[in-house]
Scaffold this motif. Structure first.
Motif, PDB file in Angstrom:
ATOM      1  N   SER A 262       0.812  -1.222   0.000  1.00  0.00           N
ATOM      2  CA  SER A 262       0.000   0.000   0.000  1.00  0.00           C
ATOM      3  C   SER A 262       0.841   1.267   0.000  1.00  0.00           C
ATOM      4  O   SER A 262       0.346   2.339  -0.353  1.00  0.00           O
ATOM      5  N   ASN A 263       2.117   1.161   0.389  1.00  0.00           N
ATOM      6  CA  ASN A 263       2.991   2.332   0.403  1.00  0.00           C
ATOM      7  C   ASN A 263       3.689   2.559  -0.937  1.00  0.00           C
ATOM      8  O   ASN A 263       4.368   3.575  -1.101  1.00  0.00           O
ATOM      9  N   VAL A 264       3.568   1.613  -1.864  1.00  0.00           N
ATOM     10  CA  VAL A 264       4.196   1.740  -3.180  1.00  0.00           C
ATOM     11  C   VAL A 264       3.151   2.300  -4.146  1.00  0.00           C
ATOM     12  O   VAL A 264       2.122   1.664  -4.390  1.00  0.00           O
ATOM     13  N   LYS A 265       3.418   3.455  -4.707  1.00  0.00           N
ATOM     14  CA  LYS A 265       2.455   4.143  -5.560  1.00  0.00           C
ATOM     15  C   LYS A 265       2.948   4.188  -7.004  1.00  0.00           C
ATOM     16  O   LYS A 265       4.129   4.407  -7.262  1.00  0.00           O
TER      17      LYS A 265
ATOM     18  N   LEU B  33       5.341  -9.476  -9.503  1.00  0.00           N
ATOM     19  CA  LEU B  33       5.994 -10.044  -8.324  1.00  0.00           C
ATOM     20  C   LEU B  33       5.024 -10.890  -7.509  1.00  0.00           C
ATOM     21  O   LEU B  33       5.392 -11.954  -6.995  1.00  0.00           O
ATOM     22  N   LYS B  34       3.808 -10.435  -7.364  1.00  0.00           N
ATOM     23  CA  LYS B  34       2.813 -11.240  -6.648  1.00  0.00           C
ATOM     24  C   LYS B  34       2.531 -12.540  -7.389  1.00  0.00           C
ATOM     25  O   LYS B  34       2.373 -13.600  -6.770  1.00  0.00           O
ATOM     26  N   GLU B  35       2.473 -12.455  -8.700  1.00  0.00           N
ATOM     27  CA  GLU B  35       2.216 -13.652  -9.502  1.00  0.00           C
ATOM     28  C   GLU B  35       3.382 -14.629  -9.448  1.00  0.00           C
ATOM     29  O   GLU B  35       3.192 -15.839  -9.581  1.00  0.00           O
TER      30      GLU B  35
ATOM     31  N   LEU C 291      12.900  -0.493  -4.051  1.00  0.00           N
ATOM     32  CA  LEU C 291      11.723  -0.390  -3.183  1.00  0.00           C
ATOM     33  C   LEU C 291      10.800  -1.587  -3.375  1.00  0.00           C
ATOM     34  O   LEU C 291      10.237  -2.116  -2.410  1.00  0.00           O
ATOM     35  N   LEU C 292      10.634  -2.043  -4.604  1.00  0.00           N
ATOM     36  CA  LEU C 292       9.807  -3.220  -4.860  1.00  0.00           C
ATOM     37  C   LEU C 292      10.397  -4.461  -4.200  1.00  0.00           C
ATOM     38  O   LEU C 292       9.669  -5.271  -3.613  1.00  0.00           O
ATOM     39  N   ALA C 293      11.727  -4.610  -4.287  1.00  0.00           N
ATOM     40  CA  ALA C 293      12.370  -5.758  -3.637  1.00  0.00           C
ATOM     41  C   ALA C 293      12.227  -5.682  -2.127  1.00  0.00           C
ATOM     42  O   ALA C 293      11.980  -6.691  -1.461  1.00  0.00           O
ATOM     43  N   ARG C 294      12.375  -4.492  -1.559  1.00  0.00           N
ATOM     44  CA  ARG C 294      12.228  -4.335  -0.115  1.00  0.00           C
ATOM     45  C   ARG C 294      10.807  -4.657   0.327  1.00  0.00           C
ATOM     46  O   ARG C 294      10.593  -5.293   1.372  1.00  0.00           O
ATOM     47  N   THR C 295       9.834  -4.247  -0.451  1.00  0.00           N
ATOM     48  CA  THR C 295       8.441  -4.546  -0.117  1.00  0.00           C
ATOM     49  C   THR C 295       8.156  -6.033  -0.231  1.00  0.00           C
ATOM     50  O   THR C 295       7.460  -6.610   0.618  1.00  0.00           O
ATOM     51  N   LEU C 296       8.687  -6.674  -1.269  1.00  0.00           N
ATOM     52  CA  LEU C 296       8.496  -8.116  -1.415  1.00  0.00           C
ATOM     53  C   LEU C 296       9.107  -8.869  -0.246  1.00  0.00           C
ATOM     54  O   LEU C 296       8.529  -9.849   0.249  1.00  0.00           O
ATOM     55  N   CYS C 297      10.264  -8.407   0.230  1.00  0.00           N
ATOM     56  CA  CYS C 297      10.894  -9.030   1.396  1.00  0.00           C
ATOM     57  C   CYS C 297      10.017  -8.883   2.630  1.00  0.00           C
ATOM     58  O   CYS C 297       9.852  -9.836   3.405  1.00  0.00           O
ATOM     59  N   SER C 298       9.432  -7.715   2.841  1.00  0.00           N
ATOM     60  CA  SER C 298       8.595  -7.493   4.021  1.00  0.00           C
ATOM     61  C   SER C 298       7.301  -8.284   3.957  1.00  0.00           C
ATOM     62  O   SER C 298       6.848  -8.834   4.964  1.00  0.00           O
TER      63      SER C 298
ATOM     64  N   ALA D  21      16.379  -9.587 -10.010  1.00  0.00           N
ATOM     65  CA  ALA D  21      17.528  -8.714 -10.259  1.00  0.00           C
ATOM     66  C   ALA D  21      17.036  -7.349 -10.720  1.00  0.00           C
ATOM     67  O   ALA D  21      15.957  -7.220 -11.310  1.00  0.00           O
ATOM     68  N   SER D  22      17.850  -6.338 -10.455  1.00  0.00           N
ATOM     69  CA  SER D  22      17.541  -4.981 -10.898  1.00  0.00           C
ATOM     70  C   SER D  22      18.789  -4.359 -11.487  1.00  0.00           C
ATOM     71  O   SER D  22      19.913  -4.657 -11.047  1.00  0.00           O
ATOM     72  N   THR D  23      18.589  -3.500 -12.475  1.00  0.00           N
ATOM     73  CA  THR D  23      19.718  -2.857 -13.132  1.00  0.00           C
ATOM     74  C   THR D  23      19.273  -1.546 -13.753  1.00  0.00           C
ATOM     75  O   THR D  23      18.104  -1.381 -14.126  1.00  0.00           O
ATOM     76  N   ASN D  24      20.208  -0.624 -13.844  1.00  0.00           N
ATOM     77  CA  ASN D  24      19.981   0.626 -14.561  1.00  0.00           C
ATOM     78  C   ASN D  24      20.519   0.570 -15.990  1.00  0.00           C
ATOM     79  O   ASN D  24      20.266   1.494 -16.770  1.00  0.00           O
TER      80      ASN D  24
END
Length: 469
Positions: free
Chosen positions: A184-187, A196-198, A232-239, A338-341
């Protein structure tokens, strides 16, 4: 030794044993049993078990001492004639008047003074074996129907002596605490959140559906400009999955070693540890530092060997054989995030193994408005015309740049309080924020990733995964 010292020594020994048992129950995931022990023995948060002490270590030390002294292993348990579960202590009737439980520990008045024991240390507000953040206020942890029974079991008991040091080094990247981040905090990132949920949460809740060709995604790559919310998405998935999934956040500093051949061993041990703690998530931030192109002139032989080992672990013979989950073993898998710029610098072999390559783009106008209202709730009472002016000023901004502008507006309120020499209450009251302040804060900043974001869109059109509503 005087009578008082002897009694104190007995009390401290029994107290230490109770704290050790509570810590062991927490590490084994037996939280209800641990809570029952705390309620019955009245353990307090005044003490916690030291980092280098646990029951497993004490047990092993005793076995080593016994073997050295007597030449044989000690017998801890022995077989009995009866077979079945241990008898339980009958509970008293709820309507009967029960005597309040007497604390088995000494009152605090008898604890004052004396030397602190080596196995305990004073830490306010922390239960033994608990999370240091448990005493802080925050949203409750999500209820997940599946709990990992292997979480935080001693890994050294399942590896040979050759791999123990490497396993301990890898386990330093295991995230054990709640990062207190919720969906809910990710907008403005509905598409990546859905993927990620899937990939992680849905297979845990409905394992019977993800069979055959409809098996869950094994590898997902998040790419986008800096500040768009990939980490932020990875941190939320971890929580959100901390009660049911083991989360590893690894970097190049963990996997790259100066010793010849050790980097390949580290990445293999990482996957072995993740399989042991399955279901697991391996998150690699700045993935381009580990998976750049192998055909470069500057590529070293050791780097090539590491990448070849990594590729074989992601999609080798063993992983291909284990990639057909069934309802019985669907949870025993490893998910690579994984994440990358810089996705265009990744080796094509790594790109082929990522089943989903998701673009985390700049927030849309509606996403920026939602983010501003989340960071500064007081703006929801403003006229719609003023909010739209702020949204227009933030055209081309990343989510982190919007956050910085909102933070600057809050700092303006704080500076006014300091300059006016008012009573500082410890937190900024957002009701004092004016539209002129917020507009000035947004006019001070300039977008810095417009060209890079367009380059990510072009790359996503050619190689990425297009999300359909």
């Amino acid at each position: 030794m005087s009578f008082e010292q002897d009694r104190r020594s007995i009390y401290e020994r029994r107290r230490n044993i109770l704290y050790l048992v509570a810590n062991y129950l927490s590490s084994m995931g037996l939280h209800q049993t641990r809570q029952a022990l705390i309620d019955e023995t009245h353990l307090t948060t005044e003490y916690e078990v030291c980092d280098n002490i646990d029951l497993d270590t004490m047990y092993q030390d005793f076995c080593s001492y016994f073997l050295l002294k007597f030449g044989k292993q000690p017998r801890i348990v022995k077989r009995t004639e009866s077979v079945g579960p241990l008898p339980t202590v009958p509970r008293k009737l709820s309507g009967a008047r029960r005597k309040p439980p007497q604390p088995s520990l000494k009152p605090d008045s008898l604890v004052t003074g004396g030397e602190e024991l080596q196995s305990l240390r004073i830490t306010p507000g922390i239960l033994p074996g608990g999370n240091p953040n448990d005493h802080t206020e925050g949203p409750p942890a999500p209820v997940v129907p599946y709990a990992n029974p292997k979480l935080l079991v001693r890994l050294q008991d399942h590896f040979t002596s050759e791999w123990k040091d490497l396993a301990e080094e890898v386990c330093r990247d295991l995230i054990r605490k709640d990062l207190r981040q919720r969906w809910s905090n990710v907008k403005g990132l509905a598409g990546p959140i859905k993927v990620l949920k899937e990939s992680v949460i849905a297979p845990l809740e409905h394992p019977e559906l993800f069979v055959g060709l409809a098996q869950p995604w094994r590898c997902v790559l998040l790419h986008g400009a800096p500040g768009t919310g990939k980490t932020l998405l990875a941190r939320t998935l971890c929580s959100e999955t901390r009660e049911s999934v083991t989360f590893f956040s690894t970097t190049a500093s963990t996997l790259i070693s100066k010793w010849r051949g050790e980097s390949e061993k580290l990445i293999r041990v990482l996957y072995e540890v993740a399989k042991f703690y399955a279901p697991s998530i391996i998150f690699v931030d700045e993935f381009d530092s580990l998976a750049s192109r192998r055909d470069s002139i500057r590529e070293h032989e050791a780097s090539k060997r590491f990448k070849n080992e990594f590729l074989s672990l992601i999609d080798g013979l063993e992983s291909a054989a284990a990639s057909e989950p069934t309802p019985a073993d669907g949870r025993d898998r490893v998910f690579l995030l994984a994440s990358t710029n810089l996705p265009w610098e990744l080796d094509p072999a790594f790109l082929r193994r990522f089943e989903r390559k998701i673009l985390v783009d700049l927030p849309t106008p509606d996403g920026r408005k939602e983010l501003i209202e989340h960071l500064l709730p007081t703006v929801t009472a403003w006229p719609e015309q003023e909010i739209q002016q702020i949204v227009t000023l933030s055209e081309g901004w990343t989510g982190d740049e919007v956050r910085l502008a909102c933070k600057e507006a809050s700092m303006m309120v704080l500076r006014n309080k300091i300059n006016d020499r008012r009573t500082i209450s410890g937190r900024v009251e957002q009701e004092e924020l004016a539209f002129a302040m917020l507009r000035k804060a947004f006019e001070q900043l300039r977008p810095g990733c417009v060209e890079l974001a367009q380059k990510h869109r072009d790359w996503s059109q050619r190689y990425g995964t297009q999300l359909l509503d």
